[in-house]
Design an enzyme around this catalytic site. Structure first.
Site, PDB file in Angstrom:
ATOM      1  N   CYS A  59      -1.348  -8.084  12.536  1.00 39.98           N
ATOM      2  CA  CYS A  59      -2.224  -7.921  11.374  1.00 39.98           C
ATOM      3  C   CYS A  59      -3.022  -9.181  11.064  1.00 39.98           C
ATOM      4  O   CYS A  59      -3.978  -9.144  10.292  1.00 39.98           O
ATOM      5  CB  CYS A  59      -1.394  -7.516  10.167  1.00 39.98           C
ATOM      6  SG  CYS A  59      -0.191  -6.239  10.552  1.00 39.98           S
ATOM      7  N   HIS A  94      -4.325   0.292   6.557  1.00 36.60           N
ATOM      8  CA  HIS A  94      -4.156  -0.977   7.261  1.00 36.60           C
ATOM      9  C   HIS A  94      -4.787  -0.851   8.650  1.00 36.60           C
ATOM     10  O   HIS A  94      -4.202  -0.254   9.548  1.00 36.60           O
ATOM     11  CB  HIS A  94      -2.680  -1.335   7.361  1.00 36.60           C
ATOM     12  CG  HIS A  94      -2.451  -2.752   7.816  1.00 36.60           C
ATOM     13  ND1 HIS A  94      -3.448  -3.522   8.371  1.00 36.60           N
ATOM     14  CD2 HIS A  94      -1.348  -3.534   7.793  1.00 36.60           C
ATOM     15  CE1 HIS A  94      -2.979  -4.704   8.669  1.00 36.60           C
ATOM     16  NE2 HIS A  94      -1.702  -4.742   8.327  1.00 36.60           N
ATOM     17  N   HIS A 136      -3.824  -9.596   1.468  1.00 37.83           N
ATOM     18  CA  HIS A 136      -3.391  -8.783   2.604  1.00 37.83           C
ATOM     19  C   HIS A 136      -2.804  -7.482   2.063  1.00 37.83           C
ATOM     20  O   HIS A 136      -3.166  -6.413   2.542  1.00 37.83           O
ATOM     21  CB  HIS A 136      -2.359  -9.550   3.432  1.00 37.83           C
ATOM     22  CG  HIS A 136      -1.894  -8.812   4.639  1.00 37.83           C
ATOM     23  ND1 HIS A 136      -2.758  -8.378   5.614  1.00 37.83           N
ATOM     24  CD2 HIS A 136      -0.651  -8.384   5.035  1.00 37.83           C
ATOM     25  CE1 HIS A 136      -2.090  -7.748   6.562  1.00 37.83           C
ATOM     26  NE2 HIS A 136      -0.812  -7.729   6.237  1.00 37.83           N
TER      27      HIS A 136
END
Lengths: 412, 87
Positions: A165, A337, A303
């Protein structure tokens, strides 16, 4: 220490909202959700999360066959996003050749779809006779990066950072450093990923994927919300074109923002558990690299993926470094995501917020979690100037990254 | 199978695999210069032909000498006729 200032002069996006950075930004401002029910997930034993945010509107046929034959879906996304970013930059085609333009683009893992198709054939008969010559090109770790360089005719450095990520944020940070240190004149940077049930299953098995909203996909994920229950896996590509400020100003380019600082740091305590302390280290290093103090940050693009622990730890870290007043939002509620693409896509949105003086709130944040409330969670469109923005991305494997953007004000 | 049928299968297979313009599928078309194939396509072309005609040709030396579409037609027709004679 930064030797040359670095400008963003182009952006490109392929997202669950479609192809194009404007499409992305407009959807975010409208408060749209990209999350949909994925019927295939319902048929897989052991997968409880049945939603994802999938790219739409992509026509791979716009890429010539000889370029496309070595591309999985994620490379197609990356190439389309790079084409857009390069086009927006206004740079002449000659900049692609001669070694001045480089590529820093990565993915979480490579094309699982391609691996799956290969192994279905191979394992059925232990037979590789049907394997096409370009299959391996779609499987290589640097597939997105080299496909971009091949498709656009880029002759400079081609690197493919991979940190789950954190990939996109790291890739932009590396591009920034290359330009700051004079190693490249221009860089196309960011990340790409394509959805596969393996992504959802991987988060589901560690109880980090959303499972309670299969009948109402648009209501998940819910970053910072009391009723959040995990990640929605997504796909896409987010790309920034970076060049030295000197070059951008000299040629009269439209400067979208400045990359002012970057840091990436490891949390070796646990491969999966987020840690506020390590996030703080990363954010502080990014601020130090930008040469600014915590009170100068006007917005944090978090995030915040809507996992129970991740959002709490990030809230604590932001509060620890910046205090509780700076506005904070996450775009995962809209986008899900997008993994390696998330750094680039969310940076593009953050740049738009800086230039529009309007912060996009976190979608699906209705009841802030008591343990996340110490920071200033943005819950509706908020008009305010943003001179400095901090972007966080934190990855499985303990790889954290933070990047500082500065609004361009022609104030050399 | 007639020669015309074999040629049609070859051309259709190559058009599908390599997204070729059917108007360019003339016998004298050069694979590299006119059909814009390359060395990787040449590898895949063998797989395409093997699948279309259910034979194995990967190790055949004559493949290296193929330059035109007509060379492919002749190679495949010969291969099929050889197989028929061997029966």
């Amino acid at each position: 220490m930064q030797l040359r200032r670095v400008a963003v002069t182009g952006v490109g996006a392929v997202s669950p909202f479609g192809v194009g950075a404007d499409i992305l930004v407009n959807a975010l401002y409208r408060g749209e959700s990209g999350t949909v029910l994925v019927p295939e997930l319902r048929t897989i034993k052991g997968v409880r999360s049945h939603v994802a945010a999938l790219v739409k509107g992509v026509d791979p046929g716009v890429i010539p066959r000889k370029q496309r034959r070595s591309m999985s879906r994620m490379s197609v996304y990356a190439v389309l996003a790079c084409r857009e970013a390069f086009g927006q930059s206004g740079l002449p085609a000659e900049c692609l050749s001669g070694g001045d333009m480089g590529v820093s683009i990565g993915s979480t893992i490579d094309s699982i779809d391609t691996f799956q198709r290969f192994f279905e054939e191979y394992l059925a008969e232990r037979d590789m006779e049907q394997m096409r010559s370009t299959v391996f090109f779609q499987m290589m770790n640097h597939s997105c990066a080299f496909n971009v360089s091949q498709a656009l005719g880029i002759e400079g450095r081609v690197i493919a950072p991979s940190a789950a990520c954190s990939t996109g944020c790291q890739a932009v940070g590396i591009g920034y450093e290359m330009i700051a240190f004079g190693k490249q004149e221009f860089m196309l940077c960011g990340g790409a990923d394509e959805f596969h049930p393996l992504s959802t299953a991987s988060f589901d098995i560690i109880n980090a994927a959303t499972t309670g909203y299969n009948d109402r996909p648009h209501e998940t994920p819910r970053p910072f919300d009391r009723d959040r229950d995990g990640i929605v896996c997504a796909e896409g590509s987010g790309i920034l074109l970076l060049e030295s400020m000197e070059s951008a100003e000299k040629r009269g380019a439209v400067i979208l923002a400045e990359v002012a600082g970057f840091a990436t740091a490891s949390n070796p305590q646990n491969i999966a558990d987020p840690s506020a302390a390590s996030m703080e280290v990363c954010m502080k290093k990014a601020l130090a690299d930008a040469g600014i103090g915590p009170n100068e940050v006007d917005y944090v693009n978090a995030h915040a993926t809507a996992t129970i622990q991740g959002d709490i730890e990030e809230s604590r870290a932001i509060c620890g470094v910046l205090g509780g007043d700076v506005p904070v939002s996450s775009l995962k509620g809209h986008l899900g995501h997008t993994m390696a693409a998330s750094g680039g896509l969310e940076l593009i949105a953050t740049i738009a917020m800086m230039n529009r003086n309007c912060i996009i709130p976190t979608l699906n944040l209705e009841n802030p979690d008591e343990l996340c409330k110490k920071v200033n969670l943005v819950r509706k469109l908020e008009e305010r100037p943003v001179r400095y923005a901090l972007k966080n991305n934190f990855a499985l494997g303990g790889v954290n990254s933070s990047l500082v953007l500065r609004r361009y004000e022609n104030d050399k | 199978m007639t020669n015309d049928e074999i040629i049609r299968i070859i051309n259709d297979s190559l058009i599908t695999e390599f997204e070729l313009d059917s108007a360019k599928m003339i016998p004298e078309a050069l694979l590299y210069d006119n059909l814009e194939l390359d060395s990787l396509d040449r590898v895949d072309m063998v797989i395409v032909l093997e699948n279309a005609f259910k034979f194995k040709i990967r190790e055949e030396k004559e493949i290296r000498d193929i330059r035109t579409l007509d060379d492919i037609h002749k190679f495949v027709i010969n291969k099929i006729r050889e197989s028929e004679r061997a029966l």
